[in-house]
Design an enzyme around this catalytic site. Structure first.
Site, short mmCIF file in Angstrom:
data_model
loop_
_atom_site.label_atom_id
_atom_site.label_comp_id
_atom_site.label_asym_id
_atom_site.label_seq_id
_atom_site.Cartn_x
_atom_site.Cartn_y
_atom_site.Cartn_z
N CYS A 1 0.79 -1.12 -0.04
CA CYS A 1 -0.03 0.04 0.01
C CYS A 1 0.87 1.23 0.08
O CYS A 1 1.44 1.67 1.08
CB CYS A 1 -0.84 -0.15 1.05
SG CYS A 1 -1.74 1.56 1.67
N CYS B 1 0.09 3.85 2.56
CA CYS B 1 0.51 3.28 3.84
C CYS B 1 2.01 3.68 4.48
O CYS B 1 2.30 4.18 5.45
CB CYS B 1 0.25 1.98 4.07
SG CYS B 1 -1.40 1.25 4.00
#
Length: 164
Positions: free
Chosen positions: A84, A87
């Site tokens: 991600c 993230c």
């Protein structure tokens, strides 16, 4: 293209927030008269320093109750994944917030792919997802998906009852 632009803007905002809070900025202006250049340090930008050591804990389903639900302080849970991109933008902020709140907030990270029961229980549909827990329960309305800047993170925490 629109998603790429948004990610670039968030990355820029995060980098700028990090730079402004951790560096003293010096400006050197050359003098026309040949005198020593003027230098000023913007010390008001520098963030507060603490002796608290940031300890963002990686939590799994097996220790979630102990680390989050039985915690003595509010807990900020960061659901993330290695694949991600947003993230990765949020990760440095988790270390920063753990240190900045100096023991008044515990920060834990939960890896999405290896904790499917927690993902299902807390209905984590997008990453990163932040949830505040206090007194053994999810703070109602505190679930937040997507990347966040330092300033917005502070507002988010204040909104859900976490103060420095």
């Amino acid at each position: 293209p629109k998603i790429h632009k948004l990610s670039s803007e968030l990355l820029s905002a995060t980098i700028i927030d990090a730079m402004l809070s951790t560096r003293t900025v010096s400006h050197t202006v050359p003098s026309r008269s040949g005198r020593t250049p003027f230098t000023s340090a913007r010390s008001g930008i520098r963030g507060r320093h603490s002796t608290h050591v940031a300890r963002v804990t990686n939590v799994t389903e097996t220790i979630f109750d102990e680390q989050v639900l039985k915690a003595d302080t509010p807990v900020l849970v960061d659901f993330w994944a290695a694949w991600c991109g947003p993230c990765k933008l949020v990760a440095p902020l988790m270390d920063w917030v753990e240190k900045e709140y100096n023991g008044k907030l515990k920060v834990v990270k939960i890896e999405h792919d290896s904790n499917p029961q927690l993902i299902a229980k807390y209905k984590v549909y997008g990453l990163p997802t932040l949830i505040v827990f206090n007194n053994g329960e999810e703070v109602p309305g505190s679930k937040r998906e997507g990347a966040i800047t330092k300033g917005l993170l502070e507002q988010y925490l204040r909104k859900y009852g976490v103060s420095k």
